[in-house]
Each structure stands twice: as structure tokens, then as C-alpha cells.
Scaffold this motif. Structure first.
Motif, PDB file in Angstrom:
ATOM      1  N   ASN A   1       0.917  -1.202  -0.040  1.00 17.56           N
ATOM      2  CA  ASN A   1      -0.064   0.032   0.081  1.00 17.56           C
ATOM      3  C   ASN A   1       0.900   1.231   0.066  1.00 17.56           C
ATOM      4  OD1 ASN A   1      -2.501   1.038  -0.003  1.00 17.56           O
ATOM      5  ND2 ASN A   1      -2.236   1.650   2.407  1.00 17.56           N
ATOM      6  N   TRP A   2       2.054   1.315  -1.009  1.00 13.78           N
ATOM      7  CA  TRP A   2       2.987   2.443  -0.886  1.00 13.78           C
ATOM      8  C   TRP A   2       2.285   3.892  -1.283  1.00 13.78           C
ATOM      9  CZ3 TRP A   2       7.715   1.175   0.722  1.00 13.78           C
ATOM     10  CH2 TRP A   2       7.916  -0.346   0.377  1.00 13.78           C
ATOM     11  N   ALA A   3       2.604   4.852  -0.575  1.00 17.58           N
ATOM     12  CA  ALA A   3       2.188   6.072  -1.103  1.00 17.58           C
ATOM     13  C   ALA A   3       2.667   6.449  -2.354  1.00 17.58           C
ATOM     14  CB  ALA A   3       2.852   7.217   0.043  1.00 17.58           C
ATOM     15  N   PRO A   4       2.018   7.276  -3.200  1.00 15.04           N
ATOM     16  CA  PRO A   4       2.518   7.995  -4.268  1.00 15.04           C
ATOM     17  C   PRO A   4       3.855   8.284  -4.370  1.00 15.04           C
ATOM     18  CG  PRO A   4       0.467   8.853  -3.838  1.00 15.04           C
ATOM     19  CD  PRO A   4       0.700   8.121  -2.512  1.00 15.04           C
ATOM     20  N   GLY A   5       4.608   7.725  -5.568  1.00 19.62           N
ATOM     21  CA  GLY A   5       6.089   7.958  -5.410  1.00 19.62           C
ATOM     22  C   GLY A   5       6.798   7.140  -4.628  1.00 19.62           C
ATOM     23  N   GLU A   6       6.380   6.203  -3.945  1.00 19.63           N
ATOM     24  CA  GLU A   6       7.062   5.483  -3.102  1.00 19.63           C
ATOM     25  C   GLU A   6       7.084   3.839  -3.328  1.00 19.63           C
ATOM     26  OE1 GLU A   6       8.984   7.022  -1.026  1.00 19.63           O
ATOM     27  OE2 GLU A   6       8.002   9.014  -0.578  1.00 19.63           O
ATOM     28  N   PRO A   7       8.123   3.158  -3.085  1.00 16.90           N
ATOM     29  CA  PRO A   7       9.374   3.620  -2.531  1.00 16.90           C
ATOM     30  C   PRO A   7      10.243   4.159  -3.398  1.00 16.90           C
ATOM     31  CG  PRO A   7       9.441   1.037  -3.123  1.00 16.90           C
ATOM     32  CD  PRO A   7       8.079   1.801  -3.429  1.00 16.90           C
ATOM     33  N   ASN A   8      10.817   5.409  -2.691  1.00 16.07           N
ATOM     34  CA  ASN A   8      12.057   5.967  -3.732  1.00 16.07           C
ATOM     35  C   ASN A   8      13.534   6.018  -3.306  1.00 16.07           C
ATOM     36  OD1 ASN A   8      11.867   7.332  -1.413  1.00 16.07           O
ATOM     37  ND2 ASN A   8      11.173   9.541  -2.179  1.00 16.07           N
ATOM     38  N   ASN A   9      13.645   5.148  -2.066  1.00 15.93           N
ATOM     39  CA  ASN A   9      14.854   4.942  -1.688  1.00 15.93           C
ATOM     40  C   ASN A   9      15.916   6.300  -1.366  1.00 15.93           C
ATOM     41  OD1 ASN A   9      17.098   3.486  -0.614  1.00 15.93           O
ATOM     42  ND2 ASN A   9      17.767   2.781  -2.640  1.00 15.93           N
ATOM     43  N   ASP A  10      15.038   7.305  -0.975  1.00 17.19           N
ATOM     44  CA  ASP A  10      15.538   8.615  -0.934  1.00 17.19           C
ATOM     45  C   ASP A  10      17.177   8.737  -0.234  1.00 17.19           C
ATOM     46  OD1 ASP A  10      15.081  11.373  -1.139  1.00 17.19           O
ATOM     47  OD2 ASP A  10      14.360  11.610   0.774  1.00 17.19           O
ATOM     48  N   GLY A  11      17.816   9.176  -1.138  1.00 15.80           N
ATOM     49  CA  GLY A  11      19.365   9.101  -0.735  1.00 15.80           C
ATOM     50  C   GLY A  11      19.884   7.953  -0.708  1.00 15.80           C
ATOM     51  N   GLY A  12      19.189   6.932  -1.258  1.00  9.39           N
ATOM     52  CA  GLY A  12      19.819   5.618  -1.425  1.00  9.39           C
ATOM     53  C   GLY A  12      19.959   4.904  -0.210  1.00  9.39           C
ATOM     54  N   LYS A  13      19.465   5.332   0.926  1.00 15.55           N
ATOM     55  CA  LYS A  13      19.427   4.698   2.191  1.00 15.55           C
ATOM     56  C   LYS A  13      18.135   4.547   2.983  1.00 15.55           C
ATOM     57  CE  LYS A  13      23.826   6.619   3.238  1.00 15.55           C
ATOM     58  NZ  LYS A  13      24.749   7.976   3.531  1.00 15.55           N
ATOM     59  N   GLU A  14      17.283   4.029   1.905  1.00 15.28           N
ATOM     60  CA  GLU A  14      15.842   3.805   2.802  1.00 15.28           C
ATOM     61  C   GLU A  14      15.505   2.295   2.399  1.00 15.28           C
ATOM     62  OE1 GLU A  14      13.186   6.923   1.326  1.00 15.28           O
ATOM     63  OE2 GLU A  14      13.642   7.977   3.069  1.00 15.28           O
ATOM     64  N   HIS A  15      15.709   1.440   3.714  1.00 14.57           N
ATOM     65  CA  HIS A  15      15.886  -0.213   3.401  1.00 14.57           C
ATOM     66  C   HIS A  15      14.705  -0.379   4.281  1.00 14.57           C
ATOM     67  CE1 HIS A  15      20.081  -0.123   1.746  1.00 14.57           C
ATOM     68  NE2 HIS A  15      19.111   0.432   0.803  1.00 14.57           N
ATOM     69  N   CYS A  16      14.053   0.326   5.036  1.00 14.77           N
ATOM     70  CA  CYS A  16      12.937  -0.013   6.004  1.00 14.77           C
ATOM     71  C   CYS A  16      11.618   0.686   5.736  1.00 14.77           C
ATOM     72  CB  CYS A  16      13.219   0.387   7.535  1.00 14.77           C
ATOM     73  SG  CYS A  16      14.533  -0.695   8.086  1.00 14.77           S
ATOM     74  N   VAL A  17      10.594   0.038   6.172  1.00 13.55           N
ATOM     75  CA  VAL A  17       9.107   0.783   5.813  1.00 13.55           C
ATOM     76  C   VAL A  17       8.502   1.326   6.945  1.00 13.55           C
ATOM     77  CG1 VAL A  17       7.186   0.164   4.436  1.00 13.55           C
ATOM     78  CG2 VAL A  17       9.324  -0.535   3.845  1.00 13.55           C
ATOM     79  N   GLU A  18       7.648   2.426   6.883  1.00 12.66           N
ATOM     80  CA  GLU A  18       6.784   2.829   7.864  1.00 12.66           C
ATOM     81  C   GLU A  18       5.310   3.008   7.208  1.00 12.66           C
ATOM     82  OE1 GLU A  18       7.627   7.156   8.714  1.00 12.66           O
ATOM     83  OE2 GLU A  18       7.377   7.690   6.398  1.00 12.66           O
ATOM     84  N   ILE A  19       4.561   2.637   8.143  1.00  8.70           N
ATOM     85  CA  ILE A  19       3.063   2.722   7.807  1.00  8.70           C
ATOM     86  C   ILE A  19       2.537   4.078   8.424  1.00  8.70           C
ATOM     87  CG2 ILE A  19       2.179   1.305   9.684  1.00  8.70           C
ATOM     88  CD1 ILE A  19      -0.124   0.824   7.892  1.00  8.70           C
ATOM     89  N   LEU A  20       2.029   4.934   7.585  1.00  7.53           N
ATOM     90  CA  LEU A  20       1.565   6.293   8.017  1.00  7.53           C
ATOM     91  C   LEU A  20       0.249   6.469   8.743  1.00  7.53           C
ATOM     92  CD1 LEU A  20       2.901   7.959   4.902  1.00  7.53           C
ATOM     93  CD2 LEU A  20       4.005   8.417   7.132  1.00  7.53           C
ATOM     94  N   ALA A  21      -0.267   7.473   9.153  1.00  2.23           N
ATOM     95  CA  ALA A  21      -1.656   7.399   9.895  1.00  2.23           C
ATOM     96  C   ALA A  21      -2.700   7.295   8.663  1.00  2.23           C
ATOM     97  CB  ALA A  21      -1.578   8.769  10.774  1.00  2.23           C
ATOM     98  N   ASN A  22      -2.162   7.635   7.532  1.00  2.32           N
ATOM     99  CA  ASN A  22      -3.350   7.456   6.466  1.00  2.32           C
ATOM    100  C   ASN A  22      -3.404   6.210   5.898  1.00  2.32           C
ATOM    101  OD1 ASN A  22      -0.942   7.297   4.759  1.00  2.32           O
ATOM    102  ND2 ASN A  22      -1.490   9.328   3.827  1.00  2.32           N
ATOM    103  N   GLY A  23      -2.399   5.210   6.397  1.00  2.21           N
ATOM    104  CA  GLY A  23      -2.355   3.783   6.249  1.00  2.21           C
ATOM    105  C   GLY A  23      -1.519   3.593   4.848  1.00  2.21           C
ATOM    106  N   LYS A  24      -0.915   4.596   4.398  1.00  2.00           N
ATOM    107  CA  LYS A  24       0.114   4.346   3.065  1.00  2.00           C
ATOM    108  C   LYS A  24       1.568   4.064   3.768  1.00  2.00           C
ATOM    109  CE  LYS A  24      -2.874   5.470  -0.161  1.00  2.00           C
ATOM    110  NZ  LYS A  24      -2.950   4.383  -1.129  1.00  2.00           N
ATOM    111  N   TRP A  25       2.158   3.554   2.843  1.00  2.00           N
ATOM    112  CA  TRP A  25       3.485   3.034   3.322  1.00  2.00           C
ATOM    113  C   TRP A  25       4.799   3.732   2.573  1.00  2.00           C
ATOM    114  CZ3 TRP A  25       3.740  -2.957   2.109  1.00  2.00           C
ATOM    115  CH2 TRP A  25       2.603  -3.446   2.717  1.00  2.00           C
ATOM    116  N   ASN A  26       5.574   4.220   3.326  1.00  4.16           N
ATOM    117  CA  ASN A  26       6.991   5.071   2.831  1.00  4.16           C
ATOM    118  C   ASN A  26       8.249   4.086   3.142  1.00  4.16           C
ATOM    119  OD1 ASN A  26       8.500   6.970   1.954  1.00  4.16           O
ATOM    120  ND2 ASN A  26       8.521   7.899   3.915  1.00  4.16           N
TER     121      ASN A  26
END
Ligand code: GN1
Ligand code: CA
Length: 127
Positions: free
Chosen positions: A88-113
Motif C-alpha cells: 500500500n505504497w504512498a504515491p512515488g514510494e518506495p523512492n529509496n531517498d538518498g539511497g538509504k531507505e531500506h525499512c518501511v513505515e505505515i503512516l496514519a493514513n495507512g500508506k507506506w513509505n
């Protein structure tokens, strides 16, 4: 049921319960393992919604999922490397921002980043 109120949710055979504090990913993993559980692996919209409700109710920001791209750069999996059956990725995610994003959060709106594993997020465990 009573023991799930207010910080737990039961979905089918699964129970999600929040620890009520934030930790780095590796500490969050340990917290859940020591409690006999693991970080959440939402495998359906209904499981995602239960997690979303806990994140909203706890009001301490987003929570970690069990999902990582640690072993397989760019490909997110459950612990052990099993491919995702639901996302349930947020729009544009996963984007590996800065090449360092290897974990995943669930936001209060239910979307993943995807986020750095060194970030601190709410600990919810799956049992
Ligand atoms: C956040 O802070 P910023 O904008 O560089 C987020 C990223 C998201 C991005 C979406 C630690 O990055 O994971 O992809 O917003 N970083 C963190 O715009 O939450
Ligand atoms: Ca991201």
C-alpha cells in the motif's frame, strides 16, 4: 477482546499491539521478538486497516513494518526474503531517498513509505 483495548487490534488469527514508544528499526525488531512476536507484516487491506487504526489512535507518528529491502536492494520482502503479497505504497514510494531507505513505515493514513532503518518510529508488534 478486553485485553486488546485500547492499544491492540485482532484481525483473523492475528493480533497487533502497540508498545506505545518509538525505537530504531533494529531495537523495534528486538522488542517484538522478546515479547514472542515480530514486527507487523500486513498481508491484506483489512490487516493494513487494523494497523492504521493503531497508528491513528496512538498519535505518536508512523510505525515500522517488518518489511525491508536490506538483503535485496530495491526489492522489499518480509523477514526471510519472502516476496510481498500485498502493498500500500504512498504515491512515488518506495523512492529509496538518498539511497538509504531500506525499512518501511505505515503512516496514519495507512500508506507506506520507505525510510532509513535508523529512523525512530512507533513500535507495533504482530502476534
Ligand atoms: C521524506 O525529508 P525528505 O522529504 O527528504 C521521507 C522519504 C519520503 C519523502 C517523500 C526520513 O524525505 O522517505 O520518500 O519524504 N524521509 C523520511 O517526499 O521520512
Ligand atoms: Ca521514501
Amino acid at each position: 477482546k478486553v485485553e486488546l483495548f485500547p492499544n491492540g487490534r485482532g484481525v483473523g488469527q492475528k493480533v497487533f499491539k502497540t508498545a506505545g514508544f518509538v525505537k530504531h528499526f533494529y531495537e523495534a525488531q528486538q522488542v517484538c521478538a522478546q515479547a514472542g512476536g515480530q514486527l507487523p507484516s500486513p498481508r491484506s487491506a483489512i490487516e493494513k486497516e487494523a494497523l492504521q487504526q493503531l497508528v491513528e489512535a496512538e498519535d505518536k507518528g508512523a510505525a515500522f513494518l517488518s518489511i525491508t529491502a536490506f538483503w535485496t536492494e530495491g526489492t522489499f520482502t518480509y523477514p526471510g526474503g519472502e516476496p510481498l503479497v500485498y502493498s500500500n505504497w504512498a504515491p512515488g514510494e518506495p523512492n529509496n531517498d538518498g539511497g538509504k531507505e531500506h525499512c518501511v513505515e505505515i503512516l496514519a493514513n495507512g500508506k507506506w513509505n520507505d525510510i532509513p532503518c535508523g529512523a525512530k518510529r512507533l513500535v507495533i508488534c504482530e502476534f
